[in-house]
Design a protein around this motif. Structure first.
Motif, short mmCIF file in Angstrom:
data_model
loop_
_atom_site.label_atom_id
_atom_site.label_comp_id
_atom_site.label_asym_id
_atom_site.label_seq_id
_atom_site.Cartn_x
_atom_site.Cartn_y
_atom_site.Cartn_z
N ASP A 23 -10.80 -62.59 -26.31
CA ASP A 23 -9.99 -62.44 -27.53
C ASP A 23 -10.75 -62.43 -28.85
N HIS A 24 -11.93 -63.02 -28.91
CA HIS A 24 -12.63 -63.17 -30.18
C HIS A 24 -13.35 -61.86 -30.55
N VAL A 25 -12.96 -61.28 -31.67
CA VAL A 25 -13.54 -60.02 -32.15
C VAL A 25 -14.73 -60.35 -33.05
N LEU A 26 -15.84 -59.66 -32.81
CA LEU A 26 -17.07 -59.92 -33.55
C LEU A 26 -17.44 -58.71 -34.41
N GLY A 27 -17.54 -58.93 -35.71
CA GLY A 27 -17.95 -57.86 -36.62
C GLY A 27 -19.33 -57.32 -36.29
N ALA A 28 -20.23 -58.21 -35.87
CA ALA A 28 -21.60 -57.79 -35.53
C ALA A 28 -21.64 -56.87 -34.31
N LEU A 29 -20.55 -56.87 -33.55
CA LEU A 29 -20.46 -55.99 -32.37
C LEU A 29 -19.47 -54.86 -32.64
N ASP A 30 -19.40 -54.43 -33.89
CA ASP A 30 -18.54 -53.32 -34.30
C ASP A 30 -17.07 -53.56 -33.99
N GLY A 31 -16.62 -54.80 -34.19
CA GLY A 31 -15.21 -55.12 -33.99
C GLY A 31 -14.78 -55.18 -32.54
N ARG A 32 -15.74 -55.39 -31.65
CA ARG A 32 -15.42 -55.51 -30.23
C ARG A 32 -15.42 -56.98 -29.82
N THR A 33 -14.76 -57.26 -28.72
CA THR A 33 -14.83 -58.58 -28.12
C THR A 33 -16.10 -58.66 -27.29
N VAL A 34 -16.40 -59.86 -26.83
CA VAL A 34 -17.55 -60.06 -25.95
C VAL A 34 -17.41 -59.19 -24.70
N LEU A 35 -16.25 -59.24 -24.07
CA LEU A 35 -16.05 -58.47 -22.84
C LEU A 35 -16.17 -56.97 -23.09
N GLU A 36 -15.60 -56.49 -24.18
CA GLU A 36 -15.69 -55.06 -24.49
C GLU A 36 -17.14 -54.65 -24.70
N ALA A 37 -17.89 -55.45 -25.45
CA ALA A 37 -19.30 -55.13 -25.71
C ALA A 37 -20.11 -55.10 -24.42
N LEU A 38 -19.90 -56.08 -23.56
CA LEU A 38 -20.63 -56.12 -22.29
C LEU A 38 -20.25 -54.93 -21.40
N GLU A 39 -18.96 -54.63 -21.34
CA GLU A 39 -18.50 -53.51 -20.51
C GLU A 39 -19.04 -52.17 -21.03
N GLN A 40 -19.32 -52.09 -22.32
CA GLN A 40 -19.83 -50.86 -22.92
C GLN A 40 -21.35 -50.83 -22.97
N GLY A 41 -21.99 -51.77 -22.28
CA GLY A 41 -23.44 -51.72 -22.09
C GLY A 41 -24.29 -52.46 -23.09
N GLU A 42 -23.70 -53.25 -23.97
CA GLU A 42 -24.53 -54.04 -24.88
C GLU A 42 -25.31 -55.06 -24.06
N PRO A 43 -26.58 -55.28 -24.40
CA PRO A 43 -27.36 -56.29 -23.68
C PRO A 43 -26.75 -57.68 -23.86
#
Length: 82
Positions: A23-43
């Motif tokens: 649920d937590h949206v991170l500005g540093a990850l372009d407005g994605r959640t942790v799960l979204e960022a990981l699923e989209q390949g962020e290290p």
């Protein structure tokens, strides 16, 4: 990835870590959640650092609560007989 979840659970507790990741949206990850960022390949390391920055996790705790030096590394214990 397993180390990432160990850090999450150690720092935030399993239930809250799951909620933050979902649920937590991170500005540093372009407005994605942790799960979204990981699923989209962020290290995982970059995701962890972004979350720590956002949640004000002290640098002393960013490597986990139970850090230990790997066997054979400088300062670690060597395996085998002496």
């Amino acid at each position: 990835m397993s180390h990432f979840w160990t850090l999450m659970n150690d720092e935030f507790g399993a239930d809250y870590a799951a909620t933050l990741a979902r649920d937590h949206v991170l500005g540093a990850l372009d407005g994605r959640t942790v799960l979204e960022a990981l699923e989209q390949g962020e290290p995982p390391r970059e995701v962890w650092e972004a979350l720590c920055d956002d949640m004000d996790v002290p640098s002393a705790r960013r490597l986990g609560h139970h850090t230990r030096v790997a066997r054979g590394a400088q300062g670690g214990q060597l395996g085998g007989k002496r």
